[in-house]
Design a protein around this motif. Structure first.
Motif, short mmCIF file in Angstrom:
data_model
loop_
_atom_site.label_atom_id
_atom_site.label_comp_id
_atom_site.label_asym_id
_atom_site.label_seq_id
_atom_site.Cartn_x
_atom_site.Cartn_y
_atom_site.Cartn_z
N GLY A 100 0.65 -1.36 -0.01
CA GLY A 100 -0.15 0.19 -0.41
C GLY A 100 0.76 1.36 0.26
N LEU A 101 2.10 1.33 0.72
CA LEU A 101 2.65 2.25 0.62
C LEU A 101 3.26 2.67 0.00
CD1 LEU A 101 4.25 5.14 2.05
CD2 LEU A 101 5.91 2.48 3.14
N GLY A 102 4.31 1.37 -1.27
CA GLY A 102 4.39 1.54 -2.77
C GLY A 102 3.51 2.11 -3.51
N SER A 103 1.96 2.39 -3.36
CA SER A 103 1.42 2.13 -4.29
C SER A 103 0.92 3.26 -4.20
CB SER A 103 -0.01 1.37 -4.29
OG SER A 103 -0.80 1.77 -3.11
N LEU A 104 1.17 4.08 -2.78
CA LEU A 104 1.25 5.76 -2.24
C LEU A 104 2.39 6.68 -3.48
CD1 LEU A 104 -0.57 5.52 0.81
CD2 LEU A 104 -2.01 6.30 -0.56
N ILE A 105 3.22 5.90 -3.30
CA ILE A 105 4.77 6.60 -3.48
C ILE A 105 4.40 6.47 -5.14
CG2 ILE A 105 7.06 5.92 -4.09
CD1 ILE A 105 7.01 4.71 -0.93
N VAL A 106 3.79 5.45 -5.83
CA VAL A 106 4.42 5.12 -6.92
C VAL A 106 3.05 6.32 -7.38
CG1 VAL A 106 3.27 4.21 -9.08
CG2 VAL A 106 4.47 2.94 -7.52
N LEU A 107 1.69 6.34 -6.81
CA LEU A 107 0.24 7.79 -7.34
C LEU A 107 1.12 8.81 -7.11
CD1 LEU A 107 -2.43 5.83 -5.28
CD2 LEU A 107 -2.55 7.03 -7.24
N TRP A 108 2.21 9.13 -5.95
CA TRP A 108 3.07 10.40 -6.22
C TRP A 108 3.35 10.59 -6.78
CZ3 TRP A 108 2.17 15.51 -3.47
CH2 TRP A 108 1.80 15.43 -2.74
N LEU A 109 4.30 9.88 -7.51
CA LEU A 109 5.17 10.22 -8.72
C LEU A 109 4.38 9.79 -10.20
CD1 LEU A 109 8.53 7.95 -7.16
CD2 LEU A 109 8.43 10.02 -7.23
N THR A 110 3.44 9.18 -10.05
CA THR A 110 2.78 9.53 -11.58
C THR A 110 2.10 10.60 -11.63
OG1 THR A 110 1.14 7.92 -11.00
CG2 THR A 110 2.82 7.12 -12.12
N GLY A 111 1.37 11.11 -10.19
CA GLY A 111 0.85 11.73 -10.49
C GLY A 111 0.92 13.28 -10.22
N LEU A 112 2.60 13.84 -10.10
CA LEU A 112 3.51 14.75 -10.41
C LEU A 112 4.23 14.64 -11.55
CD1 LEU A 112 5.15 14.76 -6.83
CD2 LEU A 112 4.17 16.11 -7.53
N ALA A 113 4.35 13.67 -12.62
CA ALA A 113 4.41 13.85 -13.06
C ALA A 113 3.40 14.08 -14.54
CB ALA A 113 5.48 12.04 -13.87
N LEU A 114 2.45 13.76 -14.18
CA LEU A 114 1.46 14.01 -15.42
C LEU A 114 1.01 15.24 -15.19
CD1 LEU A 114 -1.29 10.83 -14.39
CD2 LEU A 114 -0.53 11.49 -16.90
N HIS A 115 0.87 16.18 -14.23
CA HIS A 115 0.68 16.64 -13.82
C HIS A 115 1.71 18.52 -14.54
CE1 HIS A 115 1.30 21.08 -10.95
NE2 HIS A 115 -0.59 21.08 -11.32
N GLY A 116 3.19 17.60 -14.34
CA GLY A 116 3.47 18.98 -15.01
C GLY A 116 3.83 18.39 -16.59
N ILE A 117 3.34 17.48 -16.91
CA ILE A 117 3.06 17.38 -17.97
C ILE A 117 1.99 17.72 -19.16
CG2 ILE A 117 2.96 15.42 -20.37
CD1 ILE A 117 5.04 13.33 -17.97
N ILE A 118 0.87 17.81 -18.18
CA ILE A 118 -0.77 17.85 -18.40
C ILE A 118 -0.81 19.44 -18.59
CG2 ILE A 118 -2.87 17.32 -18.87
CD1 ILE A 118 -2.00 14.68 -18.12
N TYR A 119 -0.02 19.79 -17.54
CA TYR A 119 -0.80 21.28 -16.78
C TYR A 119 0.41 22.38 -16.43
CZ TYR A 119 -4.86 18.82 -15.61
OH TYR A 119 -6.68 18.08 -15.84
N GLN A 120 1.34 21.58 -16.84
CA GLN A 120 2.85 22.26 -16.94
C GLN A 120 3.16 22.67 -15.69
OE1 GLN A 120 1.21 23.16 -20.01
NE2 GLN A 120 2.24 21.65 -20.79
N GLY A 121 2.44 22.08 -14.39
CA GLY A 121 2.45 22.64 -13.03
C GLY A 121 2.20 23.73 -12.59
#
Length: 146
Positions: free
Chosen positions: A58-79
């Motif tokens: 569960g902790l690992g999945s939360l970390i992946v959520l954070w990393l992928t969410g931050l990456a998506l935010h940066g790519i789609i919304y340019q931060g």
């Protein structure tokens, strides 16, 4: 959606897979804890070990959520700042991640000391995590309403 880079599809897939894993573990763990509390019996060593492994997953999945969410935010919304609801979502996600880290550390120490986890500590961690999840979901619904 035509023309989106493949990395967005991969990131979204990993993001949703992590949501699925974290959600299943959260619900499954709550059911197992509830059954043992009602029976007033501690989990067997095998169930305890299984719950420890699930906590790490569960902790690992939360970390992946954070990393992928931050990456998506940066790519789609340019931060870009996405509003108050997104800020609430991030605060909830931060609290949820912290509760998972604290809970996993406590369970690890308990298993190393061969003592049961402290219910007085774990109950508020679980409750705070569930409340934080409500803020995450509500923030996401309001932010990504289209």
């Amino acid at each position: 959606m035509i023309g989106l880079p493949m990395e967005i599809y991969i990131l979204k897939f990993l993001h949703f897979l992590s949501i699925f894993i974290a959600g299943g573990i959260g619900i499954g763990g709550a059911v197992v804890q509830s059954v043992h509390l009602k029976a007033k019996q501690p989990p067997s060593p095998l169930v305890g070990r299984s719950m420890q492994i699930l906590g790490i997953m569960g902790l690992g999945s939360l970390i992946v959520l954070w990393l992928t969410g931050l990456a998506l935010h940066g790519i789609i919304y340019q931060g870009a700042y996405l509003g108050t609801a997104f800020a609430v979502k991030l605060i909830g996600a931060t609290i949820l991640l912290l509760m998972s880290i604290i809970g996993n550390i406590h369970i690890y120490k308990s298993s190393m000391n061969k003592t049961p986890p402290n219910a007085r500590l774990m109950k508020p961690i679980t409750s705070i995590g569930r409340i934080a999840l409500i803020f995450v979901l509500a923030g996401a619904v309001v932010t990504f309403n289209s």
